[in-house]
Design a protein around this motif. Structure first.
Motif, PDB file in Angstrom:
ATOM      1  N   ASP A 112      -3.580  -5.754   4.959  1.00 56.14           N
ATOM      2  CA  ASP A 112      -4.599  -5.297   5.935  1.00 56.14           C
ATOM      3  C   ASP A 112      -4.177  -3.926   6.864  1.00 56.14           C
ATOM      4  OD1 ASP A 112      -6.329  -7.226   5.586  1.00 56.14           O
ATOM      5  OD2 ASP A 112      -5.062  -8.565   6.755  1.00 56.14           O
ATOM      6  N   LEU A 113      -2.716  -3.689   6.562  1.00 59.54           N
ATOM      7  CA  LEU A 113      -2.285  -2.662   7.463  1.00 59.54           C
ATOM      8  C   LEU A 113      -2.086  -1.500   6.641  1.00 59.54           C
ATOM      9  CD1 LEU A 113       0.849  -4.736   8.932  1.00 59.54           C
ATOM     10  CD2 LEU A 113      -1.479  -4.133  10.124  1.00 59.54           C
ATOM     11  N   LEU A 114      -2.374  -1.486   5.325  1.00 58.23           N
ATOM     12  CA  LEU A 114      -2.586  -0.270   4.390  1.00 58.23           C
ATOM     13  C   LEU A 114      -3.667   0.792   4.680  1.00 58.23           C
ATOM     14  CD1 LEU A 114      -1.884  -2.082   1.025  1.00 58.23           C
ATOM     15  CD2 LEU A 114      -0.272  -0.717   2.409  1.00 58.23           C
ATOM     16  N   SER A 115      -3.266   2.028   4.532  1.00 60.54           N
ATOM     17  CA  SER A 115      -4.383   2.850   4.809  1.00 60.54           C
ATOM     18  C   SER A 115      -5.463   2.657   3.752  1.00 60.54           C
ATOM     19  CB  SER A 115      -3.839   4.430   4.899  1.00 60.54           C
ATOM     20  OG  SER A 115      -3.280   4.652   3.715  1.00 60.54           O
ATOM     21  N   LEU A 116      -6.347   3.346   3.983  1.00 61.67           N
ATOM     22  CA  LEU A 116      -7.489   3.426   2.760  1.00 61.67           C
ATOM     23  C   LEU A 116      -6.935   4.046   1.734  1.00 61.67           C
ATOM     24  CD1 LEU A 116     -10.167   2.450   2.254  1.00 61.67           C
ATOM     25  CD2 LEU A 116     -11.225   4.533   3.063  1.00 61.67           C
ATOM     26  N   ASP A 117      -6.228   5.091   1.751  1.00 61.90           N
ATOM     27  CA  ASP A 117      -5.680   5.847   0.520  1.00 61.90           C
ATOM     28  C   ASP A 117      -4.833   5.136  -0.061  1.00 61.90           C
ATOM     29  OD1 ASP A 117      -7.406   7.930   0.851  1.00 61.90           O
ATOM     30  OD2 ASP A 117      -5.590   9.324   2.048  1.00 61.90           O
ATOM     31  N   GLU A 118      -3.737   3.963   0.485  1.00 62.75           N
ATOM     32  CA  GLU A 118      -2.882   3.349  -0.045  1.00 62.75           C
ATOM     33  C   GLU A 118      -3.728   2.377  -0.697  1.00 62.75           C
ATOM     34  OE1 GLU A 118       1.014   3.764   3.052  1.00 62.75           O
ATOM     35  OE2 GLU A 118      -0.881   2.412   3.728  1.00 62.75           O
ATOM     36  N   LEU A 119      -4.472   1.705   0.029  1.00 60.45           N
ATOM     37  CA  LEU A 119      -5.351   0.716  -0.622  1.00 60.45           C
ATOM     38  C   LEU A 119      -5.859   1.086  -1.980  1.00 60.45           C
ATOM     39  CD1 LEU A 119      -5.989  -2.289  -0.079  1.00 60.45           C
ATOM     40  CD2 LEU A 119      -8.059  -1.453   1.321  1.00 60.45           C
ATOM     41  N   ASN A 120      -6.440   2.274  -1.925  1.00 62.85           N
ATOM     42  CA  ASN A 120      -7.242   2.711  -3.199  1.00 62.85           C
ATOM     43  C   ASN A 120      -6.205   2.823  -4.280  1.00 62.85           C
ATOM     44  OD1 ASN A 120      -9.944   2.864  -2.479  1.00 62.85           O
ATOM     45  ND2 ASN A 120      -9.579   4.682  -1.424  1.00 62.85           N
ATOM     46  N   ASP A 121      -4.818   3.407  -3.970  1.00 61.44           N
ATOM     47  CA  ASP A 121      -3.803   3.476  -4.834  1.00 61.44           C
ATOM     48  C   ASP A 121      -3.314   2.247  -5.457  1.00 61.44           C
ATOM     49  OD1 ASP A 121      -3.574   6.387  -4.360  1.00 61.44           O
ATOM     50  OD2 ASP A 121      -2.052   6.210  -2.943  1.00 61.44           O
ATOM     51  N   ARG A 122      -3.412   1.345  -4.675  1.00 58.47           N
ATOM     52  CA  ARG A 122      -2.966  -0.137  -5.107  1.00 58.47           C
ATOM     53  C   ARG A 122      -4.033  -0.783  -6.118  1.00 58.47           C
ATOM     54  NH1 ARG A 122      -0.048  -3.965  -1.165  1.00 58.47           N
ATOM     55  NH2 ARG A 122      -0.072  -5.360  -3.015  1.00 58.47           N
ATOM     56  N   ILE A 123      -5.222  -0.466  -5.776  1.00 53.57           N
ATOM     57  CA  ILE A 123      -6.436  -0.868  -6.814  1.00 53.57           C
ATOM     58  C   ILE A 123      -6.421  -0.153  -7.882  1.00 53.57           C
ATOM     59  CG2 ILE A 123      -8.978  -0.533  -7.042  1.00 53.57           C
ATOM     60  CD1 ILE A 123      -9.201  -1.589  -3.739  1.00 53.57           C
ATOM     61  N   ALA A 124      -6.164   1.201  -7.881  1.00 53.42           N
ATOM     62  CA  ALA A 124      -5.842   2.026  -9.088  1.00 53.42           C
ATOM     63  C   ALA A 124      -4.995   1.580 -10.095  1.00 53.42           C
ATOM     64  CB  ALA A 124      -5.944   3.473  -8.680  1.00 53.42           C
ATOM     65  N   ILE A 125      -3.718   0.962  -9.359  1.00 53.26           N
ATOM     66  CA  ILE A 125      -2.611   0.611 -10.327  1.00 53.26           C
ATOM     67  C   ILE A 125      -2.812  -0.857 -10.906  1.00 53.26           C
ATOM     68  CG2 ILE A 125      -0.162  -0.457 -10.036  1.00 53.26           C
ATOM     69  CD1 ILE A 125       0.180   1.768  -7.763  1.00 53.26           C
ATOM     70  N   ASP A 178      -9.646  -8.295  -6.746  1.00 46.13           N
ATOM     71  CA  ASP A 178     -10.681  -8.864  -6.168  1.00 46.13           C
ATOM     72  C   ASP A 178     -10.159  -8.838  -4.772  1.00 46.13           C
ATOM     73  OD1 ASP A 178     -12.134  -9.139  -8.406  1.00 46.13           O
ATOM     74  OD2 ASP A 178     -11.813 -11.218  -8.659  1.00 46.13           O
ATOM     75  N   ARG A 179      -9.164  -9.444  -4.367  1.00 46.57           N
ATOM     76  CA  ARG A 179      -8.655  -9.625  -3.029  1.00 46.57           C
ATOM     77  C   ARG A 179      -8.684  -8.076  -2.124  1.00 46.57           C
ATOM     78  NH1 ARG A 179      -4.238  -9.449  -0.042  1.00 46.57           N
ATOM     79  NH2 ARG A 179      -2.736  -8.885  -1.389  1.00 46.57           N
ATOM     80  N   LEU A 180      -7.997  -7.224  -2.852  1.00 40.46           N
ATOM     81  CA  LEU A 180      -7.984  -5.668  -2.302  1.00 40.46           C
ATOM     82  C   LEU A 180      -9.311  -5.153  -2.303  1.00 40.46           C
ATOM     83  CD1 LEU A 180      -4.825  -4.498  -4.027  1.00 40.46           C
ATOM     84  CD2 LEU A 180      -4.963  -5.296  -1.615  1.00 40.46           C
ATOM     85  N   LEU A 181     -10.316  -5.262  -3.168  1.00 38.13           N
ATOM     86  CA  LEU A 181     -11.456  -4.612  -3.127  1.00 38.13           C
ATOM     87  C   LEU A 181     -12.124  -5.203  -1.824  1.00 38.13           C
ATOM     88  CD1 LEU A 181     -12.480  -4.673  -6.979  1.00 38.13           C
ATOM     89  CD2 LEU A 181     -12.292  -2.794  -5.511  1.00 38.13           C
ATOM     90  N   ASP A 214     -13.618  -3.228   1.008  1.00 41.22           N
ATOM     91  CA  ASP A 214     -15.022  -3.260   1.296  1.00 41.22           C
ATOM     92  C   ASP A 214     -15.420  -3.639   2.645  1.00 41.22           C
ATOM     93  OD1 ASP A 214     -15.677  -2.385  -1.411  1.00 41.22           O
ATOM     94  OD2 ASP A 214     -16.331  -4.350  -2.098  1.00 41.22           O
ATOM     95  N   ALA A 215     -14.620  -4.433   3.527  1.00 41.50           N
ATOM     96  CA  ALA A 215     -14.985  -4.874   4.500  1.00 41.50           C
ATOM     97  C   ALA A 215     -14.327  -3.687   5.370  1.00 41.50           C
ATOM     98  CB  ALA A 215     -14.189  -6.005   4.861  1.00 41.50           C
ATOM     99  N   ARG A 216     -13.604  -3.024   5.206  1.00 40.35           N
ATOM    100  CA  ARG A 216     -13.084  -1.786   6.047  1.00 40.35           C
ATOM    101  C   ARG A 216     -14.180  -0.811   5.877  1.00 40.35           C
ATOM    102  NH1 ARG A 216      -6.994  -0.110   4.799  1.00 40.35           N
ATOM    103  NH2 ARG A 216      -6.333  -2.172   5.454  1.00 40.35           N
ATOM    104  N   GLN A 217     -14.652  -0.432   4.858  1.00 42.84           N
ATOM    105  CA  GLN A 217     -15.631   0.508   4.955  1.00 42.84           C
ATOM    106  C   GLN A 217     -17.015   0.339   5.451  1.00 42.84           C
ATOM    107  OE1 GLN A 217     -15.543   1.030   0.499  1.00 42.84           O
ATOM    108  NE2 GLN A 217     -14.234   2.845   0.704  1.00 42.84           N
ATOM    109  N   LYS A 218     -17.364  -0.890   5.766  1.00 47.24           N
ATOM    110  CA  LYS A 218     -18.479  -1.421   6.503  1.00 47.24           C
ATOM    111  C   LYS A 218     -18.343  -1.140   7.921  1.00 47.24           C
ATOM    112  CE  LYS A 218     -20.121  -4.679   2.743  1.00 47.24           C
ATOM    113  NZ  LYS A 218     -20.182  -5.779   2.315  1.00 47.24           N
ATOM    114  N   LYS A 219     -17.222  -1.083   8.399  1.00 47.86           N
ATOM    115  CA  LYS A 219     -16.968  -0.918   9.797  1.00 47.86           C
ATOM    116  C   LYS A 219     -17.403   0.421  10.613  1.00 47.86           C
ATOM    117  CE  LYS A 219     -12.863  -3.954  10.079  1.00 47.86           C
ATOM    118  NZ  LYS A 219     -11.653  -4.202  10.675  1.00 47.86           N
TER     119      LYS A 219
END
Length: 66
Positions: free
Chosen positions: A5-18, A54-57, A61-66
């Motif tokens: 929950d503390l990751l930046s959006l870029d970090e989250l996207n990187d982890r999703i890509a991995i 799924d958890r990271l997505l 998604d929740a973050r992008q809706k804010k």
């Protein structure tokens, strides 16, 4: 609150890509694997990676809706 929950959006996207890349590689390994034990182990890893994805997505998604 998890560390994810503390990751930046870029970090989250990187982890999703991995995770997506890991899943692709595991699927390739499963296709080449012989033996029920290897296939079962790989299937377990694929399930684990899909659950994490799924958890990271959901977090993204929740973050992008804010």
């Amino acid at each position: 609150m998890s560390n994810d929950d503390l990751l930046s959006l870029d970090e989250l996207n990187d982890r999703i890509a991995i995770l997506e890349d890991n899943i692709r590689q595991l699927i390739e390994q499963a296709a080449a694997a012989s033996g029920e034990q290897n296939e079962s182990r790989i299937a377990d890893r694929i399930n684990q990676q899909n659950e994490e994805l799924d958890r990271l997505l959901k977090i993204r998604d929740a973050r992008q809706k804010k």
